[in-house]
Scaffold this motif. Structure first.
Motif, PDB file in Angstrom:
ATOM      1  N   PRO A  48      12.168  16.308  -9.164  1.00  0.00           N
ATOM      2  CA  PRO A  48      12.525  16.958 -10.432  1.00  0.00           C
ATOM      3  C   PRO A  48      11.427  16.934 -11.488  1.00  0.00           C
ATOM      4  CG  PRO A  48      14.353  15.646  -9.635  1.00  0.00           C
ATOM      5  CD  PRO A  48      13.188  15.313  -8.757  1.00  0.00           C
ATOM      6  N   ASN A  49      10.425  16.078 -11.323  1.00  0.00           N
ATOM      7  CA  ASN A  49       9.363  15.960 -12.316  1.00  0.00           C
ATOM      8  C   ASN A  49       8.015  16.466 -11.822  1.00  0.00           C
ATOM      9  OD1 ASN A  49      10.997  14.610 -14.316  1.00  0.00           O
ATOM     10  ND2 ASN A  49      10.932  12.800 -13.001  1.00  0.00           N
ATOM     11  N   THR A  50       7.982  17.105 -10.658  1.00  0.00           N
ATOM     12  CA  THR A  50       6.690  17.421 -10.056  1.00  0.00           C
ATOM     13  C   THR A  50       6.714  18.741  -9.294  1.00  0.00           C
ATOM     14  OG1 THR A  50       6.388  15.040  -9.701  1.00  0.00           O
ATOM     15  CG2 THR A  50       4.817  16.517  -8.637  1.00  0.00           C
ATOM     16  N   LEU A  51       5.731  19.596  -9.601  1.00  0.00           N
ATOM     17  CA  LEU A  51       5.456  20.801  -8.815  1.00  0.00           C
ATOM     18  C   LEU A  51       4.039  20.704  -8.263  1.00  0.00           C
ATOM     19  CD1 LEU A  51       6.624  23.679 -11.218  1.00  0.00           C
ATOM     20  CD2 LEU A  51       7.876  22.793  -9.236  1.00  0.00           C
ATOM     21  N   ARG A  52       3.836  21.305  -7.083  1.00  0.00           N
ATOM     22  CA  ARG A  52       2.482  21.446  -6.551  1.00  0.00           C
ATOM     23  C   ARG A  52       2.279  22.895  -6.115  1.00  0.00           C
ATOM     24  NH1 ARG A  52       1.144  16.250  -2.755  1.00  0.00           N
ATOM     25  NH2 ARG A  52       2.365  17.449  -1.243  1.00  0.00           N
ATOM     26  N   PHE A  53       1.116  23.425  -6.445  1.00  0.00           N
ATOM     27  CA  PHE A  53       0.742  24.766  -6.020  1.00  0.00           C
ATOM     28  C   PHE A  53      -0.292  24.667  -4.906  1.00  0.00           C
ATOM     29  CE2 PHE A  53       1.422  26.594 -10.575  1.00  0.00           C
ATOM     30  CZ  PHE A  53       2.789  26.399 -10.444  1.00  0.00           C
ATOM     31  N   ARG A  54      -0.103  25.460  -3.867  1.00  0.00           N
ATOM     32  CA  ARG A  54      -1.076  25.575  -2.781  1.00  0.00           C
ATOM     33  C   ARG A  54      -1.716  26.949  -2.800  1.00  0.00           C
ATOM     34  NH1 ARG A  54       1.570  24.874   2.706  1.00  0.00           N
ATOM     35  NH2 ARG A  54      -0.572  25.356   3.357  1.00  0.00           N
ATOM     36  N   LEU A  55      -3.000  27.016  -2.409  1.00  0.00           N
ATOM     37  CA  LEU A  55      -3.708  28.273  -2.249  1.00  0.00           C
ATOM     38  C   LEU A  55      -4.233  28.432  -0.826  1.00  0.00           C
ATOM     39  CD1 LEU A  55      -4.046  27.446  -5.391  1.00  0.00           C
ATOM     40  CD2 LEU A  55      -5.938  29.078  -5.379  1.00  0.00           C
ATOM     41  N   ASP A  56      -4.292  27.307  -0.097  1.00  0.00           N
ATOM     42  CA  ASP A  56      -4.895  27.299   1.233  1.00  0.00           C
ATOM     43  C   ASP A  56      -4.255  26.180   2.044  1.00  0.00           C
ATOM     44  OD1 ASP A  56      -6.009  25.072  -0.003  1.00  0.00           O
ATOM     45  OD2 ASP A  56      -8.006  25.947  -0.223  1.00  0.00           O
ATOM     46  N   ASP A  57      -5.003  25.592   2.983  1.00  0.00           N
ATOM     47  CA  ASP A  57      -4.402  24.555   3.821  1.00  0.00           C
ATOM     48  C   ASP A  57      -4.334  23.193   3.145  1.00  0.00           C
ATOM     49  OD1 ASP A  57      -7.093  23.938   3.872  1.00  0.00           O
ATOM     50  OD2 ASP A  57      -7.184  23.646   6.049  1.00  0.00           O
ATOM     51  N   ARG A  58      -4.867  23.062   1.936  1.00  0.00           N
ATOM     52  CA  ARG A  58      -4.738  21.813   1.192  1.00  0.00           C
ATOM     53  C   ARG A  58      -3.299  21.651   0.712  1.00  0.00           C
ATOM     54  NH1 ARG A  58      -9.877  20.297  -0.795  1.00  0.00           N
ATOM     55  NH2 ARG A  58     -11.390  20.944   0.795  1.00  0.00           N
ATOM     56  N   SER A  59      -2.811  20.422   0.736  1.00  0.00           N
ATOM     57  CA  SER A  59      -1.433  20.201   0.321  1.00  0.00           C
ATOM     58  C   SER A  59      -1.246  20.326  -1.189  1.00  0.00           C
ATOM     59  CB  SER A  59      -0.946  18.822   0.788  1.00  0.00           C
ATOM     60  OG  SER A  59      -1.690  17.787   0.167  1.00  0.00           O
ATOM     61  N   CYS A  60      -2.347  20.236  -1.948  1.00  0.00           N
ATOM     62  CA  CYS A  60      -2.230  20.373  -3.407  1.00  0.00           C
ATOM     63  C   CYS A  60      -3.520  20.931  -3.997  1.00  0.00           C
ATOM     64  CB  CYS A  60      -1.926  19.016  -4.039  1.00  0.00           C
ATOM     65  SG  CYS A  60      -1.795  19.059  -5.847  1.00  0.00           S
ATOM     66  N   ARG A  61      -3.385  21.984  -4.765  1.00  0.00           N
ATOM     67  CA  ARG A  61      -4.507  22.502  -5.564  1.00  0.00           C
ATOM     68  C   ARG A  61      -4.209  22.408  -7.062  1.00  0.00           C
ATOM     69  NH1 ARG A  61      -9.568  22.830  -3.347  1.00  0.00           N
ATOM     70  NH2 ARG A  61      -9.581  24.003  -1.416  1.00  0.00           N
ATOM     71  N   PHE A  62      -2.943  22.577  -7.443  1.00  0.00           N
ATOM     72  CA  PHE A  62      -2.490  22.353  -8.824  1.00  0.00           C
ATOM     73  C   PHE A  62      -1.332  21.381  -8.766  1.00  0.00           C
ATOM     74  CE2 PHE A  62      -4.711  26.305  -9.391  1.00  0.00           C
ATOM     75  CZ  PHE A  62      -5.109  26.344 -10.719  1.00  0.00           C
ATOM     76  N   LEU A  63      -1.424  20.310  -9.553  1.00  0.00           N
ATOM     77  CA  LEU A  63      -0.336  19.355  -9.689  1.00  0.00           C
ATOM     78  C   LEU A  63       0.219  19.482 -11.102  1.00  0.00           C
ATOM     79  CD1 LEU A  63       1.327  16.896  -8.674  1.00  0.00           C
ATOM     80  CD2 LEU A  63      -0.506  15.437  -9.593  1.00  0.00           C
ATOM     81  N   ILE A  64       1.494  19.827 -11.209  1.00  0.00           N
ATOM     82  CA  ILE A  64       2.150  19.954 -12.512  1.00  0.00           C
ATOM     83  C   ILE A  64       3.154  18.814 -12.622  1.00  0.00           C
ATOM     84  CG2 ILE A  64       3.266  21.533 -14.113  1.00  0.00           C
ATOM     85  CD1 ILE A  64       0.783  22.754 -12.817  1.00  0.00           C
ATOM     86  N   ARG A  65       2.879  17.868 -13.524  1.00  0.00           N
ATOM     87  CA  ARG A  65       3.736  16.688 -13.698  1.00  0.00           C
ATOM     88  C   ARG A  65       4.407  16.727 -15.064  1.00  0.00           C
ATOM     89  NH1 ARG A  65       5.664  12.834 -10.605  1.00  0.00           N
ATOM     90  NH2 ARG A  65       4.711  11.015 -11.582  1.00  0.00           N
ATOM     91  N   ARG A  66       5.666  16.313 -15.100  1.00  0.00           N
ATOM     92  CA  ARG A  66       6.402  16.342 -16.356  1.00  0.00           C
ATOM     93  C   ARG A  66       5.752  15.411 -17.384  1.00  0.00           C
ATOM     94  NH1 ARG A  66      11.059  18.554 -17.257  1.00  0.00           N
ATOM     95  NH2 ARG A  66      11.673  18.557 -15.049  1.00  0.00           N
ATOM     96  N   GLY A  67       5.597  15.912 -18.609  1.00  0.00           N
ATOM     97  CA  GLY A  67       5.011  15.143 -19.692  1.00  0.00           C
ATOM     98  C   GLY A  67       4.764  16.034 -20.881  1.00  0.00           C
ATOM     99  N   SER A  68       4.389  15.451 -21.992  1.00  0.00           N
ATOM    100  CA  SER A  68       4.357  16.181 -23.266  1.00  0.00           C
ATOM    101  C   SER A  68       3.013  16.801 -23.614  1.00  0.00           C
ATOM    102  CB  SER A  68       4.772  15.239 -24.403  1.00  0.00           C
ATOM    103  OG  SER A  68       3.868  14.130 -24.478  1.00  0.00           O
ATOM    104  N   ALA A  69       1.967  16.562 -22.834  1.00  0.00           N
ATOM    105  CA  ALA A  69       0.627  17.010 -23.237  1.00  0.00           C
ATOM    106  C   ALA A  69       0.502  18.525 -23.294  1.00  0.00           C
ATOM    107  CB  ALA A  69      -0.432  16.442 -22.290  1.00  0.00           C
TER     108      ALA A  69
END
Length: 341
Positions: A48-69
């Protein structure tokens, strides 16, 4: 002008690649819709607090974590081998900058086996790793593909009141090389942009200096993150989806003067921009041998027309507040080096 010193045998240039971006945001629902439905990326709902975006065979290219920044809080750099990794670690620690190993949970979320973290300009943590986690799970995304590989994920652009410090930082740590400059007038203010490369990608870091402005004209630590579409059709299709879904477009499709990339800029749910581009110049071995930095007048050959409220109007607004007391920009002077201009 003091130029970048010639490379030496212990140069790490070419062995460093932008691997991932970490964003802190409380707008995860908007980020999911933005990433999957508008841009066309593969999105994984980790918890519920974490999304990950993939563009290729890597498991994570963008990590979106819940927080106020509502900002980019870290950049992850892949280093090709342990010798190069140790060389970078030594450069940082020998200058008195602390390095800490990330927790196993942090590494797992970022899709790497292990990572080490140290301070970076504008408060953006710099993380280095050697082994990414890959997956054979098929990509579920609207795009046909993205260009990563030896060129890395893309690039990051930063507005800075201390551009020499940032340029010195990336030269000290990664042996970055100056690709070129762009001079641009924005609302009567002269802006000089430096473009730095750490591998064959024309630039992995862009640093824009607004001369005469004593405050940051934008809230976020980065101005934009760039990713590269595999095809022109993919780039144009995502442009239309961004508009159709009601996300804010900042600059229409256009072509840059220096790297010749076709691209557009839209606003992410956290407020910084995402540039989606296609087909920039690649500075491969043949070009690298003879490349000389050039100063270009203006950002675009054509297009990149402002859409609605843009950085142009924001800069104009901030011209009225130049006498305000401001917080000094975060720098890492121990790693700033001695470069100028």
């Amino acid at each position: 002008m003091i130029g970048v010193p010639p490379p030496t045998d212990d140069s790490v240039f070419g062995a460093v690649h932008l691997g991932y971006v970490v964003v802190q945001s409380n707008r995860l629902t908007d980020w999911r819709r933005f990433g999957a439905d508008a841009i066309g990326l593969h999105v994984d709902d980790v918890d519920p607090n974490t999304l990950r975006f993939r563009l290729d065979d890597r498991s994570c290219r963008f990590l979106i974590r819940r927080g106020s920044a509502e900002d980019v809080i870290a950049l992850g750099w892949q280093v090709d081998d342990h010798e190069t990794f140790d060389r970078i670690i030594a450069r940082v620690t020998d200058r008195g900058v602390p390095i800490i190993e990330g927790a196993k949970e942090e590494a797992a979320l970022r899709g790497v086996e292990r990572l080490w973290r140290f301070a970076g300009p504008k408060g953006i943590a710099q993380e280095i790793f050697t082994v990414p986690v890959t997956t054979s799970e098929p990509l579920r995304m609207q795009s046909s593909g993205w260009v990563t590989g030896e060129a890395g994920l893309g690039h990051v652009a930063i507005l800075s009141r201390e551009p020499e410090s940032i340029r010195g930082y990336f030269h000290t740590v990664f042996d970055s090389r100056l690709s070129d400059y762009i001079d641009e007038n924005v609302s009567g203010l002269k802006m000089k942009i430096r473009f730095l490369r750490v591998n064959e990608r024309h630039h992995s870091i862009a640093i824009a200096n607004i001369r005469g402005v004593k405050i940051d004209p934008i809230r976020t630590s980065v101005q934009h993150i760039n990713i590269q579409s595999a095809t022109l059709d993919d780039m144009l299709a995502s442009y239309q989806r961004v508009k159709d879904l009601g996300f804010r477009m900042q600059w229409s499709v256009g072509q840059h003067t220096n790297d010749r990339e076709l691209s557009y800029y839209c606003v992410t749910p956290s407020g910084f921009e995402l540039e989606v581009g296609w087909n920039p110049i690649v500075i491969g071995p043949e070009l690298e041998a003879t490349w000389e930095p050039t100063t270009y007048q203006g950002i675009s050959i054509w297009g990149h027309t402002p859409v609605g409220e843009t950085v142009l109007t924001k800069f104009e607004q901030f011209r009225q507040g130049l006498l305000n007391t401001v917080t000094p920009e975060i720098t890492v002077p121990e790693l700033a080096g001695g470069l100028s201009r």
